[in-house]
Design an enzyme around this catalytic site. Structure first.
Site, PDB file in Angstrom:
ATOM      1  NE  ARG A 176      -3.515  -2.521   0.109  1.00 46.89           N
ATOM      2  CZ  ARG A 176      -3.071  -3.632  -0.507  1.00 46.89           C
ATOM      3  NH1 ARG A 176      -2.010  -3.606  -1.301  1.00 46.89           N
ATOM      4  NH2 ARG A 176      -3.714  -4.766  -0.361  1.00 46.89           N
ATOM      5  CB  SER A 226      -8.438  -1.421   4.883  1.00 50.38           C
ATOM      6  OG  SER A 226      -8.901  -2.693   4.517  1.00 50.38           O
ATOM      7  CD  GLU A 296      -5.273   0.167   2.746  1.00 48.17           C
ATOM      8  OE1 GLU A 296      -4.955  -0.726   3.559  1.00 48.17           O
ATOM      9  OE2 GLU A 296      -5.909  -0.065   1.704  1.00 48.17           O
TER      10      GLU A 296
END
Ligand SMILES: Cc1cc2nc3c(=O)[nH]c(=O)nc-3n(C[C@H](O)[C@H](O)[C@H](O)COP(=O)(O)OP(=O)(O)OC[C@H]3O[C@@H](n4cnc5c(N)ncnc54)[C@H](O)[C@@H]3O)c2cc1C
Length: 327
Positions: A176, A226, A296
């Protein structure tokens, strides 16, 4: 920024639809966010490049938004030119074993296009709701695969240099993360290299991914996927659930009953509500497990570092009983 003048100049440049004080809540999956001073939807790739060249030449603050599925935008909005890729870069073409696509194409569309062209490898992306551009920035992934597994080459726009090719090594993809986060690069196009595969088998695995998602994630309530990254060797959702935090809420922001690493907007949640809930979760996880959760979702709002403040600033400014170092 003199928004009226900027909007007027952009309209004269004829680069696409331009609006003033556009509520970003309309353009984010969280349905949260104050207004952008100026919001532009370039009509073509050339329009996008002309817009970027112009805002950069005028030294204006700007920000590129894809589908808005991985951002939390401040309630105050942002005093910047927000440039949407959703109109300009929606082309996709299969060429041999590759897919060439504009950064505004939805990942779902890419996955289906690959399936129609008998190309496997893009199935993981079928249930990720953002654009290709956002997915490159985030190195988006699911079901054990991520963008770095399929990206062969990219075209980016870079201040002063304009359009240029970017090799995957330069993008430094990791979990990520990518070098897009630390450079002023704008993703314009990417080529994905895929493998020949039987279309029914591809369809079967896409169906499986969709069904799994429906079973394990909130559908219906607005959210941004998320909220925290998974810490090394563990899952943010597992840690939050083990606290008994499902159902915790601040205002209309609530930890989802379906998946503890999702915060949902129950109607009128503000960015402030989401931030407060994130801080609460983060402090509780740190207190119980000595693990620092890292967001995130990307924060877009005023702060020390300009409108894209770092999360570190936000945590430190809040100081709400957070133990351990800021960050
Ligand atoms: C229900 C749900 C499920 C999700 N599931 C997953 C999942 O399984 N896996 C996963 O990885 N993510 C998931 N996400 C998060 C999100 O969909 C991905 O991160 C997606 O790739 C973001 O794309 P976007 O177009 O929405 O980006 P945005 O949210 O619009 O932007 C994200 C960041 O990328 C930047 N950006 C966008 N486009 C460009 C561009 N062309 N050039 C430069 N910068 C750009 C923005 O400035 C911002 O910093 C989920 C989100 C939701 C709402």
């Amino acid at each position: 920024m003199n928004s009226e003048r900027v909007a007027g100049d952009l309209r004269r440049l004829d680069v696409g639809a331009v609006s003033l004080n556009e509520p970003l809540a309309r353009h984010t999956s969280f349905r949260i966010g104050g207004p952008a001073s100026v919001y532009v939807q370039p009509g073509t790739k050339e329009d996008l490049v002309r817009t970027l060249d112009w805002v950069e030449g005028q030294s204006l603050p700007y920000f590129v938004l894809g589908q808005g599925t991985n951002v939390l935008v401040s309630d105050q909005g942002i005093d910047a030119v927000v440039i949407s890729t959703s109109r300009a870069l929606r082309y996709v073409e299969a060429r041999g074993q590759t897919l060439v696509a504009g950064a505004g194409v939805l990942l779902t569309k890419l996955a289906h296009k690959a399936q129609q062209a008998s190309l496997g490898g893009m199935e993981f992306a079928v249930s990720i709701p953002g654009t290709l551009g956002g997915a490159l920035v985030m190195n988006a992934g699911a079901h054990g695969s991520e963008m770095r597994d399929v990206v062969w080459e990219m075209v980016i726009w870079q201040p002063k240099a304009g359009l240029r090719a970017l090799a995957p090594e330069e993008a430094e993809f990791s979990y990520r993360r990518s070098a897009f986060m630390t450079h002023a690069w704008i993703a314009v196009e990417a080529t994905m290299h895929l493998d020949p595969k039987d279309p029914p088998a591809i369809l079967e695995s896409m169906r499986h991914h969709m069904a799994y998602r429906k079973k394990t994630q909130p559908v219906g309530d607005p959210n941004a996927g998320s909220i925290f990254k998974n810490p090394e060797g563990d899952y943010a959702g597992r840690l939050i659930e083990a606290l008994g935090a499902k159902g915790w809420y601040v205002g209309d922001a609530e930890v989802s009953a379906a998946h503890a690493n999702f915060i949902v907007n129950r109607g009128h949640a503000t960015a402030h509500d989401v931030l407060s809930l994130m801080r609460r979760l983060r402090s509780a996880v740190f207190a119980r497990y000595a693990v620092q959760l890292r967001p995130e979702v990307r924060w877009i709002g005023p702060g020390e570092g300009g409108f894209e403040a770092t999360w570190e600033n936000l945590w430190c400014e809040a100081g709400e009983g957070l133990q351990g170092p800021c960050g």
